[in-house]
Motif scaffolding. Structure first.
Motif, short mmCIF file in Angstrom:
data_model
loop_
_atom_site.label_atom_id
_atom_site.label_comp_id
_atom_site.label_asym_id
_atom_site.label_seq_id
_atom_site.Cartn_x
_atom_site.Cartn_y
_atom_site.Cartn_z
N GLY A 98 -44.85 21.61 52.53
CA GLY A 98 -44.60 22.55 53.63
C GLY A 98 -43.20 23.13 53.55
O GLY A 98 -43.01 24.34 53.70
N LEU A 99 -42.24 22.25 53.29
CA LEU A 99 -40.84 22.68 53.22
C LEU A 99 -40.65 23.70 52.09
O LEU A 99 -40.05 24.76 52.27
CB LEU A 99 -39.94 21.47 52.99
N ILE A 100 -41.22 23.38 50.92
CA ILE A 100 -41.06 24.28 49.76
C ILE A 100 -41.72 25.63 50.05
O ILE A 100 -41.17 26.68 49.72
CB ILE A 100 -41.68 23.65 48.50
N ARG A 101 -42.89 25.58 50.69
CA ARG A 101 -43.56 26.85 50.99
C ARG A 101 -42.73 27.69 51.95
O ARG A 101 -42.67 28.91 51.84
CB ARG A 101 -44.95 26.60 51.56
N ALA A 102 -42.06 27.02 52.92
CA ALA A 102 -41.20 27.76 53.85
C ALA A 102 -40.04 28.39 53.09
O ALA A 102 -39.69 29.55 53.33
CB ALA A 102 -40.70 26.82 54.94
N ILE A 103 -39.46 27.63 52.14
CA ILE A 103 -38.33 28.18 51.37
C ILE A 103 -38.78 29.39 50.55
O ILE A 103 -38.08 30.39 50.47
CB ILE A 103 -37.72 27.09 50.45
N VAL A 104 -39.98 29.30 49.98
CA VAL A 104 -40.48 30.41 49.17
C VAL A 104 -40.66 31.67 50.04
O VAL A 104 -40.52 32.78 49.56
CB VAL A 104 -41.79 30.01 48.47
N LEU A 105 -40.95 31.48 51.32
CA LEU A 105 -41.16 32.63 52.21
C LEU A 105 -39.86 33.34 52.61
O LEU A 105 -39.91 34.45 53.14
CB LEU A 105 -41.88 32.18 53.48
N ILE A 106 -38.71 32.68 52.37
CA ILE A 106 -37.43 33.24 52.85
C ILE A 106 -37.22 34.70 52.44
O ILE A 106 -36.98 35.55 53.29
CB ILE A 106 -36.24 32.35 52.40
N PRO A 107 -37.32 35.03 51.15
CA PRO A 107 -37.05 36.44 50.77
C PRO A 107 -37.96 37.43 51.50
O PRO A 107 -37.51 38.51 51.86
CB PRO A 107 -37.34 36.46 49.27
#
Lengths: 288, 271
Positions: A98-107
Motif C-alpha cells: 500500500g505504501l509503495i503504491r501511494a508513493i508511485v501515485l505522487i507524481p
C-alpha cells in the motif's frame, strides 16, 4: 412523455450544464474561426475560410503541429514502456504494498505547474542536480535539442503512475491458472509475458493509449510553465501557439481557428482508437 | 535469494524515481539562499524556514490558497450533486437514449480545453464573471461531470434494483429513494469521486490562467506559474510554495490510495 418514474428530471440538469459550457462553446469557436475578431478594437468581421487558408501557409502552425506530434509520440511510448514495467513490478507480492503504491501515485497527484517548476530547478544549468549527477554542463531548457526532450521526460515522469495503475488493474484480472499452466508446460518468463500477459492486457493497453494520447496531444500547462514554448519555438505545441495567439495578441478569430484544428485532431485520434477498440471487442465476442 | 534482492533494488529505484524530485524540492525549500547556488548541491550545511515565512509575508499567497480551497470545494460539491442525480437517473430509472447520453458524456471528457477557452472567455466576460470564483466553479463543475457521472453510474448499478423497488412500494418518491437510500449506500463511490474531482480542480491551470487576473480569484497553479521574479527567480520561495500546496494532495494520496486507484480504474477502464 410518460415513463412512470420521471428519470429525465434527474438527468437534465447535467445535460443543460454540459451543453451550455461545452457544446455551445464548440459551436461558437467554429463561428469565431470564420471571423476576423480583434477583441481590443471591437472588430468582428466575417471572412469565411480566410483564416484556414492562412493557416495552411503559416510555418509556425506546421512547426507547432510537428512539435505536438513528436511530444505525443515519444512521451506516450515511453510512458507505456515505463508504466508496464512498474505495473509488472507492483503486481508481485511484497510487504508495504500500500505504501509503495501511494508513493508511485505522487507524481500523478502533484499539480502539473508545480512539477514543471520542480523540473525547471532540476534542469538548471549551473545549480541543477541533474547536471551534477550526470556530470555534464548541458543547458537542458536553453538548447533547441534538449528542451523538447526535457519536456517529454518531465511528462513521462508525471504520467507514468497513471499508466502503471491502469495496467496494474488489468494485470489483476488475468486468471492465475493461466500462469500455472504455462509453468507446467515449461514456458519461460519472456514466453509467458509475450503469450499470456501481453495479449490479455491488450484492451487495457488500448484504453491507456486513448487517454494518454489525447492528454499529450492537448498538452499546455507542463510546457507553458517549463519553457514557455522556447527556445525559438522549438517546444511550442498547438495548444501553446493557440493560447498565445488568443491571449497575447488577442486575435480571437485566428486563435479560434487553431483551437478548431486541435479539436479536429483530437476527434480524429479518438475515432481511430475507438474503431480499433471496438474491432478488438467484436473479434473477441465472435471467437467465444 | 539473489532474485529477491534484485527485485527490492528495482523497487527502491522506482520509489526514488517517483518521490525523488519532490524530496529534492523539499530540500531546496529548506536551504538558505547562499547554499542554493553552491556546488556540489547535495546536502545543505544549514537549514532555514525563511522561505516558508517569506511566501506568506507581503505576498497574497494565503489568499491564493484560500481561493483554491473554495473553488475546489464548491466544484466538488456541485459536481457530486448534479453528477449523482444524473447517474441515479441513468442507472435506476427509465431514461430515453441512455446509451447515447452516456456516449455523449464520455465524448465531452475528450474535449480539449483549448478548443473551448476562447468562447468561454467571451461568455464569461459578457456575464461579468471575469476574475470571480464562479467563472472557475462553473467551468470545473462541467468538465468534471463526465468523470462523476461515469464512476457514480457504475456504483449505482451495483446496488440491487430490489432495494429501489422496495422503497418505492413503501411510498418513497424517486427523489426520496435517491437521497435517503441510494446516496448513503454508495458513500464509498461518492467519496472516491469527491477526491478525484477535488484534485482535478486544485490542479487545473488553463482556465484559471485565462479567467482570473488578480489575487482576488487567482488559484494556486496560476500563483506558482506567475511567481514574482523581476530580476532573478526566487528558487527558494518557489520550492517552499510548491511544498506547501502539494502537502494536501500527498495527504490525500497516502490516506486514500486504494480509493483513488479504484476511482481512476473505474473512470477509465470500465468506461
Amino acid at each position: 412523455m410518460r415513463n412512470g418514474e420521471g428519470g429525465n428530471r434527474f438527468v437534465i440538469p447535467a445535460l443543460i450544464l454540459l451543453s451550455f459550457v461545452t457544446i455551445y462553446p464548440i459551436i461558437y469557436v467554429f463561428y469565431l474561426s470564420i471571423h476576423r475578431k480583434l477583441l481590443i478594437f471591437d472588430i468582428s468581421r466575417f471572412v469565411g475560410f480566410e483564416n484556414y487558408l492562412f493557416l495552411l501557409k503559416d510555418d509556425r502552425f506546421w512547426n507547432a503541429l510537428k512539435n505536438t506530434a513528436y511530444f505525443t509520440g515519444v512521451s506516450v511510448s515511453l510512458e507505456l514502456l515505463f508504466g508496464l514495467y512498474i505495473a509488472l513490478l507492483l503486481n508481485m507480492s511484497f510487504r508495504l504494498k500500500g505504501l509503495i503504491r501511494a508513493i508511485v501515485l505522487i507524481p500523478w497527484a502533484i499539480p502539473t505547474v508545480v512539477s514543471a517548476r520542480m523540473w525547471e530547478w532540476i534542469y538548471n544549468t549551473d545549480f541543477g542536480i541533474l547536471n551534477y549527477i550526470v556530470g555534464t554542463k548541458i543547458n537542458w531548457l536553453g538548447s533547441p535539442f534538449w528542451a523538447m526532450n526535457a519536456a517529454v521526460f518531465m511528462d513521462v515522469w508525471k504520467t507514468t503512475p497513471f499508466v502503471a495503475i491502469l495496467l496494474m488493474a488489468g494485470l489483476q484480472v488475468i486468471p492465475r491458472e493461466l500462469y500455472q499452466a504455462a509453468r507446467v508446460d515449461g514456458a519461460g518468463n519472456w514466453a509467458t509475458f509475450r503469450r499470456i500477459t501481453l495479449p490479455l492486457l491488450k484492451p487495457v493497453i488500448l484504453v491507456v493509449l486513448i487517454f494518454r494520447t489525447l492528454d499529450a496531444f492537448r498538452v499546455f500547462d507542463a510546457i507553458y510553465v517549463l519553457t514557455g514554448g522556447g527556445p525559438a519555438n522549438t517546444t511550442e505545441t498547438l495548444s501553446i501557439y493557440a493560447y498565445k495567439v488568443l491571449f497575447q495578441t488577442l486575435q480571437f478569430g485566428y486563435g479560434s481557428t487553431l483551437s478548431v484544428i486541435v479539436f479536429l485532431c483530437i476527434g480524429c485520434i479518438s475515432i481511430f482508437y475507438i474503431r480499433i477498440l471496438s474491432r478488438g471487442m467484436n473479434r473477441r465476442s465472435r471467437s467465444k | 535469494m539473489i532474485k529477491r534482492v534484485g527485485f527490492y533494488v528495482l523497487l527502491i529505484l522506482v520509489v526514488i524515481y517517483c518521490s525523488g524530485p519532490l524530496l529534492w524540492q523539499f530540500i531546496t525549500s529548506l536551504k538558505p539562499d547562499s547554499e542554493l547556488t553552491r556546488i556540489p548541491p547535495v546536502f545543505p550545511e544549514s537549514l532555514t524556514i525563511r522561505h516558508y515565512i517569506s511566501i506568506f509575508e507581503g505576498h497574497p499567497f494565503l489568499r491564493i490558497i484560500l481561493n483554491s480551497a473554495i473553488v475546489a470545494s464548491f466544484t466538488t460539491i456541485s459536481s457530486l450533486i448534479i453528477g449523482s442525480l444524473c447517474a441515479f437517473g441513468l442507472a435506476k430509472l427509465k431514461v430515453r437514449y441512455k446509451a447515447l447520453i452516456l456516449g455523449f458524456v464520455l465524448s465531452v471528457s475528450m474535449f480539449p480545453p483549448i478548443a473551448t477557452v476562447s468562447p468561454l472567455y467571451i461568455i464569461i466576460r459578457a456575464l461579468g464573471l471575469r476574475d470571480t470564483w464562479w467563472s472557475l466553479i462553473i467551468t470545473y463543475t462541467t468538465f468534471s461531470l463526465p468523470l462523476s457521472i461515469w464512476i457514480l453510474t457504475n456504483f449505482f448499478r451495483e446496488i440491487p434494483d430490489e432495494i429501489y423497488l422496495a422503497a418505492r412500494v413503501d411510498g418513497c418518491s424517486p427523489f426520496q429513494v435517491f437521497y435517503r437510500i441510494m446516496f448513503p449506500l454508495s458513500a464509498p463511490g461518492i467519496f472516491t469521486t469527491a477526491i478525484l474531482v477535488f484534485i482535478f480542480s486544485w490542479n487545473e491551470f488553463l482556465f484559471a490562467l485565462t479567467f482570473t487576473s488578480t489575487p482576488a480569484s487567482r488559484t494556486i497553479p496560476v500563483g506558482i506559474a506567475l511567481f514574482p521574479g523581476l530580476h532573478e527567480i526566487p528558487w527558494g520561495d518557489i520550492a517552499a510554495a510548491s511544498v506547501v500546496v502539494t502537502i494536501p494532495l500527498i495527504i490525500l494520496v497516502f490516506a486514500f490510495q486504494r480509493r483513488i486507484i479504484e476511482g481512476l480504474t473505474a473512470g477509465a477502464v470500465k468506461g
